[in-house]
Motif scaffolding. Structure first.
Motif, PDB file in Angstrom:
ATOM      1  N   ALA A 334      74.134 113.395 -16.339  1.00  0.00           N
ATOM      2  CA  ALA A 334      72.708 113.769 -16.870  1.00  0.00           C
ATOM      3  C   ALA A 334      71.842 112.870 -17.566  1.00  0.00           C
ATOM      4  N   PHE A 335      72.413 112.210 -18.483  1.00  0.00           N
ATOM      5  CA  PHE A 335      71.663 111.283 -19.463  1.00  0.00           C
ATOM      6  C   PHE A 335      71.162 110.085 -18.259  1.00  0.00           C
ATOM      7  N   LYS A 336      72.161 109.543 -17.428  1.00  0.00           N
ATOM      8  CA  LYS A 336      71.706 108.322 -16.577  1.00  0.00           C
ATOM      9  C   LYS A 336      70.877 108.959 -15.597  1.00  0.00           C
ATOM     10  N   LYS A 337      70.961 110.056 -14.972  1.00  0.00           N
ATOM     11  CA  LYS A 337      70.166 110.472 -13.798  1.00  0.00           C
ATOM     12  C   LYS A 337      68.866 110.654 -14.595  1.00  0.00           C
ATOM     13  N   LEU A 338      68.731 111.498 -15.551  1.00  0.00           N
ATOM     14  CA  LEU A 338      67.127 111.855 -16.035  1.00  0.00           C
ATOM     15  C   LEU A 338      66.487 110.727 -16.509  1.00  0.00           C
ATOM     16  N   GLN A 339      66.959 109.575 -16.817  1.00  0.00           N
ATOM     17  CA  GLN A 339      66.235 108.377 -17.075  1.00  0.00           C
ATOM     18  C   GLN A 339      65.477 108.124 -15.699  1.00  0.00           C
ATOM     19  N   GLU A 340      65.962 108.394 -14.694  1.00  0.00           N
ATOM     20  CA  GLU A 340      65.062 108.138 -13.505  1.00  0.00           C
ATOM     21  C   GLU A 340      63.912 108.921 -13.114  1.00  0.00           C
ATOM     22  N   ALA A 341      63.753 110.104 -14.244  1.00  0.00           N
ATOM     23  CA  ALA A 341      62.630 111.049 -13.745  1.00  0.00           C
ATOM     24  C   ALA A 341      61.547 110.477 -14.661  1.00  0.00           C
ATOM     25  N   ARG A 342      60.454 110.169 -14.086  1.00  0.00           N
ATOM     26  CA  ARG A 342      59.226 109.817 -14.823  1.00  0.00           C
ATOM     27  C   ARG A 342      58.693 111.044 -15.730  1.00  0.00           C
ATOM     28  N   GLY A 343      58.513 110.547 -16.933  1.00  0.00           N
ATOM     29  CA  GLY A 343      57.996 111.666 -17.859  1.00  0.00           C
ATOM     30  C   GLY A 343      59.150 112.167 -18.847  1.00  0.00           C
ATOM     31  N   LEU A 344      60.172 111.887 -18.743  1.00  0.00           N
ATOM     32  CA  LEU A 344      61.073 112.501 -19.184  1.00  0.00           C
ATOM     33  C   LEU A 344      62.033 111.544 -20.173  1.00  0.00           C
ATOM     34  N   THR A 345      62.410 112.094 -21.290  1.00  0.00           N
ATOM     35  CA  THR A 345      63.557 111.220 -22.203  1.00  0.00           C
ATOM     36  C   THR A 345      64.765 112.092 -22.785  1.00  0.00           C
ATOM     37  N   PRO A 346      65.743 111.691 -21.956  1.00  0.00           N
ATOM     38  CA  PRO A 346      67.021 112.695 -22.352  1.00  0.00           C
ATOM     39  C   PRO A 346      67.597 111.660 -23.633  1.00  0.00           C
ATOM     40  N   PHE A 347      68.291 112.747 -24.439  1.00  0.00           N
ATOM     41  CA  PHE A 347      68.961 112.406 -25.614  1.00  0.00           C
ATOM     42  C   PHE A 347      70.431 112.484 -25.546  1.00  0.00           C
ATOM     43  N   GLN A 350      76.749 114.109 -28.380  1.00  0.00           N
ATOM     44  CA  GLN A 350      78.162 113.791 -29.055  1.00  0.00           C
ATOM     45  C   GLN A 350      79.223 114.981 -28.789  1.00  0.00           C
ATOM     46  N   GLY A 351      78.552 116.000 -28.469  1.00  0.00           N
ATOM     47  CA  GLY A 351      79.565 117.266 -28.356  1.00  0.00           C
ATOM     48  C   GLY A 351      78.613 118.371 -27.963  1.00  0.00           C
ATOM     49  N   ALA A 352      79.444 119.734 -28.235  1.00  0.00           N
ATOM     50  CA  ALA A 352      78.945 121.059 -27.805  1.00  0.00           C
ATOM     51  C   ALA A 352      78.765 120.930 -26.371  1.00  0.00           C
ATOM     52  N   MET A 353      77.758 121.689 -26.096  1.00  0.00           N
ATOM     53  CA  MET A 353      77.443 121.919 -24.691  1.00  0.00           C
ATOM     54  C   MET A 353      76.085 121.740 -24.176  1.00  0.00           C
ATOM     55  N   TYR A 354      75.401 120.909 -24.952  1.00  0.00           N
ATOM     56  CA  TYR A 354      73.928 120.841 -24.546  1.00  0.00           C
ATOM     57  C   TYR A 354      73.205 119.483 -24.653  1.00  0.00           C
ATOM     58  N   MET A 355      72.157 119.240 -24.116  1.00  0.00           N
ATOM     59  CA  MET A 355      71.360 117.986 -24.297  1.00  0.00           C
ATOM     60  C   MET A 355      69.992 118.617 -24.194  1.00  0.00           C
ATOM     61  N   LEU A 356      69.216 118.010 -25.141  1.00  0.00           N
ATOM     62  CA  LEU A 356      67.798 118.031 -25.163  1.00  0.00           C
ATOM     63  C   LEU A 356      67.100 116.918 -24.425  1.00  0.00           C
ATOM     64  N   VAL A 357      66.266 117.215 -23.886  1.00  0.00           N
ATOM     65  CA  VAL A 357      65.303 116.124 -23.014  1.00  0.00           C
ATOM     66  C   VAL A 357      63.881 116.463 -23.426  1.00  0.00           C
ATOM     67  N   GLU A 358      63.353 115.184 -23.829  1.00  0.00           N
ATOM     68  CA  GLU A 358      62.036 115.257 -24.136  1.00  0.00           C
ATOM     69  C   GLU A 358      60.887 115.223 -23.024  1.00  0.00           C
ATOM     70  N   ILE A 359      59.969 116.124 -22.857  1.00  0.00           N
ATOM     71  CA  ILE A 359      58.901 116.077 -21.839  1.00  0.00           C
ATOM     72  C   ILE A 359      57.738 115.612 -22.440  1.00  0.00           C
ATOM     73  N   HIS A 360      57.310 114.525 -21.801  1.00  0.00           N
ATOM     74  CA  HIS A 360      55.935 113.671 -22.318  1.00  0.00           C
ATOM     75  C   HIS A 360      54.834 114.462 -21.432  1.00  0.00           C
TER      76      HIS A 360
END
Length: 423
Positions: A334-347, A350-360
């Protein structure tokens, strides 16, 4: 024959249209709100009928059937069921055998818990509810400090009993560590406790020992107890180490909240716990309060309690390792692929089951909010993520890392973003 007064009144009530009347809910009921449900239920989601839905929104690892509890975990419950001695009521705080098993499970890294330190609850949400209710008094105008972004249930559980929530900020660029200065600025004479969630929902962060020590120093300086939500304890990626707050030898009383739901992949079994860590003897009355609060529901599931010693002893480390590796692999995808999405910044978590993604949002001027963004993505791509508004952080969305079709979900998100992105 003369009719009685009761018969006459019965005829009056049933003869014509009854008078309309309304029963008002209690203040506690009026204050009980679930932010996620309020937001999601009003989205009127309609997926694209030509694409199967991929739900990246639900923090239930069992939804797609790809993540299953270990056979040893399941067998422990089968054995408890067949013994037929765990079908009745138990002590409201849990059986001595089950509490002892949790105490031994949590005793590590120099920390020793005894069974009297453990209270079993109906899921970790119940554990959190009891801790908030035991430490904070809404009638006195007290508040608790909770992170922003955070799991919205904290707000629900506090406000329901009139306890205010005050938010302290997390810093995205620092792996969502706490803004220590902002945390301390939120403390006032009405603050009853600091709630710390590590590893984090929704951030997927895992705090270092040094950062946790900094948090405990603030708590000690202001003589504030800590509620440590550690439901994702040890559910960290292979290159990470989980540190429980109880292991840091600080002179701060801590209530550790945990349970079987996430790491053992059985959220529906409703087995949570509170572990009381009290190095300064501050919690004598709180222990009694927690036990009293737990008596309202007469404790947790007794069948699972009967299986608990075997679950905690026999579930192999390989099951936890496999889960950690799967979640880490999905996070990397998810981190690598979503960097290809224009207007998004994934973070990267390090654990748990989630990722937050910033929507510009300035790059998507056709959408007024993350709510509109995620709704439209569902309508066109049949991918649903929870908008950041659910976690008090507009301009973000949370994705769940438990699904088996992560790459396909990311490709659809990329297509959606590239379609609407404006320079």
């Amino acid at each position: 024959m003369h009719k009685s007064k009761i018969e006459d009144e019965s005829e009056v009530i049933t003869d014509g249209k009854p008078e309309v009347w309304e029963v008002e809910p209690s203040r506690a009921a009026r204050n009980c709100r679930n932010l996620i449900r309020e937001i999601v239920d009003n989205l009127n989601l309609e997926p694209n009928p030509e694409k199967p839905v991929i739900a990246l929104s639900i923090g239930d690892p069992t939804v797609y059937g790809n993540l299953k509890a270990a056979e040893e975990t399941v067998q422990a419950v089968r054995d408890a069921l067949e013994r037929a001695i765990h079908n009745g009521y138990a002590n409201s705080s849990g059986t001595s055998e089950a509490r002892q098993a949790v105490a031994e499970y949590l005793s590590r890294d120099g920390v020793q818990f005894q069974q009297e330190d453990v209270i079993l609850c109906s899921g970790c949400s119940s554990s959190l509810e009891h801790c908030i209710a035991a430490l904070a008094d809404g009638s006195k105008g007290q508040n608790i400090l909770v992170p922003r972004p955070s799991f919205p249930l904290y707000w629900t559980l506090a406000e329901h009993i009139g306890v205010q929530t005050r938010y302290y900020n997390l810093i995205p660029e620092n792996n969502w560590e706490v803004d220590l200065g902002h945390l301390e600025s939120q403390i006032d004479h009405n603050t009853a406790a600091i709630l710390i969630n590590n590893p984090s929902n929704p951030c997927g962060s895992n705090y270092t020992e040094n950062h946790l020590r900094s948090l405990l120093e603030i708590a000690y300086r202001h003589r504030l107890p800590v509620i440590a939500d550690e439901i994702y304890e040890n559910l960290v990626f292979p290159d990470q180490k989980f540190v429980s707050m109880a292991s840091l030898d600080a002179y701060v009383p801590i209530l550790i909240c945990g349970g079987l739901a996430k790491r053992f992949l059985v959220p529906g079994w409703r087995l949570g716990w509170i572990a009381v860590h009290d190095p300064v003897g501050a919690f004598e009355k709180i222990r009694k309060a927690l036990n009293a609060l737990n008596q309202r529901t007469i404790g947790s599931n007794t069948l699972v309690q009967g299986a608990l010693p075997a679950i905690l002893k026999n579930t192999p480390q390989s099951a936890f390792d496999d889960l950690s590796e799967f979640l880490c692999s999905n996070a990397i995808v998810a981190f690598k692929k979503l960097q290809e999405a224009r207007g998004l910044t994934p973070f990267m978590p390090q654990g748990a089951m989630y990722m937050l993604v910033e929507i510009h949002m300035d790059r998507f001027p056709m959408f007024n909010s993350g709510l509109e963004f995620t709704r439209k993505m569902m309508e066109e791509e049949s991918v649903f993520c929870l908008p950041g508004e659910c976690f008090t952080i507009p301009g973000f969305m949370r994705i769940v890392l438990t699904v088996p079709m992560m790459e396909e979900a990311c490709l659809r998100i990329i297509e959606f973003c590239n379609r609407y992105y404006t320079k």
